[in-house]
Design an enzyme around this catalytic site. Structure first.
Site, mmCIF file in Angstrom:
data_model
loop_
_atom_site.group_PDB
_atom_site.id
_atom_site.type_symbol
_atom_site.label_atom_id
_atom_site.label_comp_id
_atom_site.label_asym_id
_atom_site.label_seq_id
_atom_site.Cartn_x
_atom_site.Cartn_y
_atom_site.Cartn_z
ATOM 1 N N ASP A 12 0.878 -1.154 0.000
ATOM 2 C CA ASP A 12 0.000 0.000 0.000
ATOM 3 C C ASP A 12 0.927 1.219 0.000
ATOM 4 O OD1 ASP A 12 -2.256 1.627 0.153
ATOM 5 O OD2 ASP A 12 -2.461 1.390 2.316
ATOM 6 N N ASP A 14 0.021 5.027 1.148
ATOM 7 C CA ASP A 14 -0.156 5.904 2.307
ATOM 8 C C ASP A 14 -0.233 5.075 3.583
ATOM 9 O OD1 ASP A 14 -0.410 8.456 0.897
ATOM 10 O OD2 ASP A 14 -2.251 7.595 0.097
#
Length: 156
Positions: A12, A14
């Site tokens: 991922d 953020d």
């Protein structure tokens, strides 16, 4: 249990590779202030993020102001502000560049999959990591389902 050979790693963006909460919060706070609404702390924004920008706007707005017109107005303003200020404070987490580099040197295929808009995902990854670090970088597009989508789950 069978031995599993890991060949690829998907990250991922953020909150995993990049600490972007302050830029996201600062952009939303500027938009809120410009429209006469109270602002929030970076700590509060940690609870608002993760389900897309529109949901962030809804969470940041006072409950009595959450009508469609206001949500859309602030969503557009937030996208505009964040698009100009997405790398003011955003940085990789300490040690993450070394981890990613080591994984790449050890032959792993690597990707980034984010619910952040694809254009912004591409920009952030390009700015924070050397070219060629990731084999694929993919952010949210209009024709995609938001992760985690249960249809992606492996049954094996």
């Amino acid at each position: 249990m069978k031995d599993i050979e890991i060949k690829a790693i998907i990250f991922d963006l953020d909150g995993t590779l990049a600490d972007s909460i302050e830029d996201i919060g600062d952009a939303m706070n500027r938009v809120l202030q410009q429209n006469g609404f109270p602002v929030h702390t970076a700590e509060q924004y940690k609870y608002f993020v993760g389900r897309g920008l529109r949901n962030l706007v809804i969470e940041a707005l006072p409950e009595k102001e959450r009508d469609e017109e206001m949500i859309e107005k602030l969503n557009r303003a937030m996208m505009d502000d964040y698009g100009k200020n997405y790398l003011v404070k955003t940085k990789t987490y300490e040690g993450i560049r070394e981890v990613v580099s080591s994984l790449k040197k050890n032959g792993f295929k690597m990707g980034v999959l984010s619910n952040k808009a694809d254009e912004m995902t591409q920009k952030v990854v390009t700015e924070l990591f050397p070219a060629g670090t990731f084999d694929i970088v993919l952010g949210m597009k209009a024709d995609m389902t938001r992760k985690p989508d249960p249809r992606w789950r492996s049954e094996s």
